[in-house]
Design a protein around this motif. Structure first.
Motif, PDB file in Angstrom:
ATOM      1  N   PHE A  28       0.845  -1.198   0.000  1.00  0.00           N
ATOM      2  CA  PHE A  28       0.000   0.000   0.000  1.00  0.00           C
ATOM      3  C   PHE A  28       0.882   1.249   0.000  1.00  0.00           C
ATOM      4  O   PHE A  28       0.570   2.240  -0.663  1.00  0.00           O
ATOM      5  CB  PHE A  28      -0.909   0.005   1.231  1.00  0.00           C
ATOM      6  CG  PHE A  28      -1.926  -1.094   1.251  1.00  0.00           C
ATOM      7  CD1 PHE A  28      -3.052  -1.045   0.440  1.00  0.00           C
ATOM      8  CD2 PHE A  28      -1.784  -2.185   2.097  1.00  0.00           C
ATOM      9  CE1 PHE A  28      -3.996  -2.058   0.453  1.00  0.00           C
ATOM     10  CE2 PHE A  28      -2.717  -3.210   2.124  1.00  0.00           C
ATOM     11  CZ  PHE A  28      -3.831  -3.146   1.295  1.00  0.00           C
ATOM     12  N   ARG A  74       0.942   3.986  -3.014  1.00  0.00           N
ATOM     13  CA  ARG A  74       0.644   5.388  -2.687  1.00  0.00           C
ATOM     14  C   ARG A  74       1.775   6.297  -3.148  1.00  0.00           C
ATOM     15  O   ARG A  74       1.534   7.390  -3.676  1.00  0.00           O
ATOM     16  CB  ARG A  74       0.441   5.559  -1.183  1.00  0.00           C
ATOM     17  CG  ARG A  74       0.099   6.993  -0.783  1.00  0.00           C
ATOM     18  CD  ARG A  74       0.213   7.247   0.697  1.00  0.00           C
ATOM     19  NE  ARG A  74      -0.138   8.629   0.993  1.00  0.00           N
ATOM     20  CZ  ARG A  74       0.696   9.660   0.874  1.00  0.00           C
ATOM     21  NH1 ARG A  74       1.947   9.463   0.490  1.00  0.00           N
ATOM     22  NH2 ARG A  74       0.295  10.892   1.150  1.00  0.00           N
ATOM     23  N   ASP A  75       3.005   5.868  -2.950  1.00  0.00           N
ATOM     24  CA  ASP A  75       4.168   6.677  -3.296  1.00  0.00           C
ATOM     25  C   ASP A  75       4.149   7.066  -4.771  1.00  0.00           C
ATOM     26  O   ASP A  75       4.339   8.238  -5.117  1.00  0.00           O
ATOM     27  CB  ASP A  75       5.439   5.891  -2.964  1.00  0.00           C
ATOM     28  CG  ASP A  75       6.679   6.751  -3.048  1.00  0.00           C
ATOM     29  OD1 ASP A  75       6.857   7.593  -2.148  1.00  0.00           O
ATOM     30  OD2 ASP A  75       7.462   6.596  -4.002  1.00  0.00           O
ATOM     31  N   VAL A 131       0.925   9.432  -5.460  1.00  0.00           N
ATOM     32  CA  VAL A 131       1.015  10.775  -4.881  1.00  0.00           C
ATOM     33  C   VAL A 131       2.042  11.620  -5.616  1.00  0.00           C
ATOM     34  O   VAL A 131       1.830  12.820  -5.832  1.00  0.00           O
ATOM     35  CB  VAL A 131       1.342  10.693  -3.370  1.00  0.00           C
ATOM     36  CG1 VAL A 131       1.758  12.058  -2.819  1.00  0.00           C
ATOM     37  CG2 VAL A 131       0.130  10.182  -2.600  1.00  0.00           C
ATOM     38  N   TRP A 181      -8.667   5.559  -4.286  1.00  0.00           N
ATOM     39  CA  TRP A 181      -7.701   6.507  -3.739  1.00  0.00           C
ATOM     40  C   TRP A 181      -7.785   6.599  -2.211  1.00  0.00           C
ATOM     41  O   TRP A 181      -6.776   6.505  -1.515  1.00  0.00           O
ATOM     42  CB  TRP A 181      -7.904   7.887  -4.357  1.00  0.00           C
ATOM     43  CG  TRP A 181      -6.832   8.863  -3.956  1.00  0.00           C
ATOM     44  CD1 TRP A 181      -6.770   9.609  -2.814  1.00  0.00           C
ATOM     45  CD2 TRP A 181      -5.646   9.165  -4.680  1.00  0.00           C
ATOM     46  NE1 TRP A 181      -5.626  10.364  -2.778  1.00  0.00           N
ATOM     47  CE2 TRP A 181      -4.916  10.116  -3.917  1.00  0.00           C
ATOM     48  CE3 TRP A 181      -5.115   8.741  -5.909  1.00  0.00           C
ATOM     49  CZ2 TRP A 181      -3.694  10.638  -4.346  1.00  0.00           C
ATOM     50  CZ3 TRP A 181      -3.907   9.264  -6.324  1.00  0.00           C
ATOM     51  CH2 TRP A 181      -3.212  10.198  -5.547  1.00  0.00           C
ATOM     52  N   ILE A 214      -6.470   3.500  -0.464  1.00  0.00           N
ATOM     53  CA  ILE A 214      -5.010   3.425  -0.503  1.00  0.00           C
ATOM     54  C   ILE A 214      -4.408   4.346   0.553  1.00  0.00           C
ATOM     55  O   ILE A 214      -3.475   3.973   1.266  1.00  0.00           O
ATOM     56  CB  ILE A 214      -4.488   3.782  -1.911  1.00  0.00           C
ATOM     57  CG1 ILE A 214      -4.915   2.704  -2.922  1.00  0.00           C
ATOM     58  CG2 ILE A 214      -2.968   3.929  -1.908  1.00  0.00           C
ATOM     59  CD1 ILE A 214      -4.696   3.105  -4.368  1.00  0.00           C
ATOM     60  N   GLU A 215      -4.934   5.559   0.679  1.00  0.00           N
ATOM     61  CA  GLU A 215      -4.451   6.517   1.677  1.00  0.00           C
ATOM     62  C   GLU A 215      -4.579   5.949   3.092  1.00  0.00           C
ATOM     63  O   GLU A 215      -3.651   6.013   3.897  1.00  0.00           O
ATOM     64  CB  GLU A 215      -5.221   7.837   1.579  1.00  0.00           C
ATOM     65  CG  GLU A 215      -4.747   8.762   0.492  1.00  0.00           C
ATOM     66  CD  GLU A 215      -3.439   9.464   0.852  1.00  0.00           C
ATOM     67  OE1 GLU A 215      -3.088   9.528   2.042  1.00  0.00           O
ATOM     68  OE2 GLU A 215      -2.760   9.943  -0.074  1.00  0.00           O
ATOM     69  N   ALA A 249      -2.220   2.775   3.588  1.00  0.00           N
ATOM     70  CA  ALA A 249      -0.802   3.158   3.630  1.00  0.00           C
ATOM     71  C   ALA A 249      -0.478   3.891   4.928  1.00  0.00           C
ATOM     72  O   ALA A 249       0.574   3.662   5.535  1.00  0.00           O
ATOM     73  CB  ALA A 249      -0.462   4.033   2.423  1.00  0.00           C
ATOM     74  N   SER A 250      -1.366   4.778   5.362  1.00  0.00           N
ATOM     75  CA  SER A 250      -1.135   5.522   6.607  1.00  0.00           C
ATOM     76  C   SER A 250      -1.119   4.585   7.804  1.00  0.00           C
ATOM     77  O   SER A 250      -0.303   4.746   8.727  1.00  0.00           O
ATOM     78  CB  SER A 250      -2.212   6.602   6.783  1.00  0.00           C
ATOM     79  OG  SER A 250      -2.148   7.554   5.735  1.00  0.00           O
ATOM     80  N   TRP A 286      -1.357  10.740   6.359  1.00  0.00           N
ATOM     81  CA  TRP A 286       0.051  10.775   5.968  1.00  0.00           C
ATOM     82  C   TRP A 286       0.553  12.219   5.996  1.00  0.00           C
ATOM     83  O   TRP A 286      -0.055  13.107   5.391  1.00  0.00           O
ATOM     84  CB  TRP A 286       0.194  10.224   4.556  1.00  0.00           C
ATOM     85  CG  TRP A 286       1.581   9.856   4.160  1.00  0.00           C
ATOM     86  CD1 TRP A 286       2.623  10.714   3.949  1.00  0.00           C
ATOM     87  CD2 TRP A 286       2.089   8.533   3.926  1.00  0.00           C
ATOM     88  NE1 TRP A 286       3.745  10.013   3.588  1.00  0.00           N
ATOM     89  CE2 TRP A 286       3.453   8.671   3.570  1.00  0.00           C
ATOM     90  CE3 TRP A 286       1.521   7.265   3.967  1.00  0.00           C
ATOM     91  CZ2 TRP A 286       4.254   7.572   3.257  1.00  0.00           C
ATOM     92  CZ3 TRP A 286       2.324   6.174   3.661  1.00  0.00           C
ATOM     93  CH2 TRP A 286       3.671   6.341   3.307  1.00  0.00           C
TER      94      TRP A 286
END
Length: 456
Positions: free
Chosen positions: A254, A258-259, A262, A279, A282-283, A286-287, A358
């Protein structure tokens, strides 16, 4: 009780606040406790004595790319154009030896990955330079013009600049300093010294390479957390959407997805339409991974992981405050620390103000030290421009004594750090860790990922 925030030579106009309770700045903050009667109208003045600013680097090129998805074009001629108003020469000094800084292994790692368009992975872009320059302008307004904490002429006896040993943070620090003091002025006294620690001594991000316990936890998060019930359904959705299997690609997660996305969005590159419905998911995922990496996956292990990942940094913060208290000759009024998202997440978790989001590019966390007429000292923490009520404190303005008491369980020196890092404490707390490692093939690439903080 009414508090007025003053400076050495004037009123901090942006931060004047009449408030009931022990508060400062945030009268409308829901975290503020009103525990003093408004009838207590004795006015006390608070003078800003020191500020320590930790900021994330500015926007950068992607570190990870999503397999089977056409890369965005990172045109080096456009995205790595150096902004003249940020340029002056730096003297990069090793913090421990006083000599030249050491080579950066992470920069060497990024240099191996050339992106379409000519840029290297993980490099500060022109946009990132401007973001950090703008942060510098804001800090100039707060600490030079309003607070008058320091002079508008750069003075190394009052200002201390430090960066991690990575090109994008070094350049970010340069841009922040240019915003604060003006590149033209800094060129007159250049090269300007900034300090960089050898990786073995680094505290500005969770030092996984020097800590087996942190490396174990980071490895578990990067390579195994997506199999757990909270993550697996969303992982399967993304694998179907992108047509890839996470396990077939080292570093794909994730966080990696995201990297890539973004970096595209930040620099105005199109994001595929089929990604947009996912979206937010994923945020969130990942966070959560970032928090698990630097603050622990479970409640039982969080005190240990936070103490190891961010305790050394918080110990440094309190040491800097003590130097000011004791009026040491080398005590600084302003510290500028160029860091990473991993640093931000660790600090937010330790302070118990993690907002599940994030940390954006060039965001900063500030530790401000105030003193009243009775020489009593207080700490205020600012994040995203807002005063925060942190762990163990009654309000956004926290007595230094109360703040120290709250942070004491996380304070750690090198000897204790190495002792815990070399232990099996994580395996004792989290039985799954050992099970996950059974039968794994630890390739050089896997080891490198495991020793690199998530997001870096």
């Amino acid at each position: 009780m009414r508090w007025k925030i003053l400076t050495g030579s004037g009123v901090l106009s942006a931060a004047i606040c009449s408030c009931t309770a022990k508060t400062l700045l945030a009268a409308t903050d829901p975290n503020v406790r009103e525990d003093v009667s408004p009838s207590q109208t004795t006015e006390h003045t608070l003078t800003l004595k020191q500020a320590q600013v930790f900021f994330r680097h500015g926007a950068r090129t992607t570190i990870h790319t999503i397999p089977k998805l056409k890369e965005a074009c990172y045109d080096e001629r456009v995205l790595r154009h150096q902004l003249p108003h940020t340029m002056f020469d730096l003297d990069m000094v090793d913090l421990e030896t006083g000599g030249p800084k050491q080579n950066s292994k992470l920069d060497e790692h990024y240099a191996k990955k050339k992106l379409w368009g000519g840029c290297e992975a993980g490099q500060l872009t022109t946009l990132g330079q401007q973001q950090c320059f703008t942060l510098g302008l804001n800090l100039r307004d707060e600490y030079i013009y309003k607070a008058k904490l320091i002079s508008e002429d750069y003075d190394p006896s009052t200002v201390f600049g430090r960066s991690t040993n990575i090109k994008r943070t070094i350049e970010s620090l340069r841009c922040v300093m240019a915003g604060m003091f003006g590149a033209q002025n800094l060129r007159k006294i250049a090269p300007v010294k900034i300090y960089i620690s050898a990786s073995k001594k680094e505290v500005l991000f969770p030092n996984l390479a020097q800590c087996h316990v942190l490396e174990q936890n980071n490895h578990s998060v990067l390579f195994h957390i997506a199999d757990k019930p909270e993550y697996k359904p969303n992982r399967l959705k993304l694998e179907k959407v992108f047509g890839v299997n996470f396990k077939d690609h080292v570093g794909l997660s994730f966080v990696g997805i995201r990297d890539d996305l973004v970096a595209r969005k930040t620099h105005g590159f199109p994001v595929p339409d089929f990604v947009l419905p996912f979206w937010d998911m994923i945020e969130v995922m990942a966070s959560k991974m970032m928090y698990a990496s630097f603050c622990g996956q479970h409640k039982a292990e969080r005190p240990t992981i936070m103490k190891l990942s961010t305790g050394p940094l918080m110990t440094m913060v309190l040491d800097n405050i003590q130097d000011m208290e004791e009026n040491k000759r080398d005590a600084k009024k302003l510290f500028l620390f160029a860091t990473h998202d991993s640093t931000m997440v660790g600090i937010l978790g330790l302070l118990d103000i993690w907002d599940n989001e994030w940390p954006p590019f060039s965001v900063d966390i500030r530790f401000e030290l105030y003193e009243n007429q009775n020489k009593e000292k207080f700490i205020q923490v600012i994040y995203k421009g807002k005063a925060r009520k942190v762990r163990g404190c009654d309000s956004t303005l926290c007595s230094l004594e109360q703040f120290r008491k709250a942070m004491k369980p996380y304070m750690i020196r090198e000897k204790e750090f190495l002792s815990i890092c070399n232990s099996d404490i994580l395996e004792q707390i989290d039985k799954e860790i050992k099970e996950e490692e059974k039968g794994e093939i630890q390739t050089e690439e896997v080891r490198e990922q495991s020793e690199t903080p998530a997001g870096m």
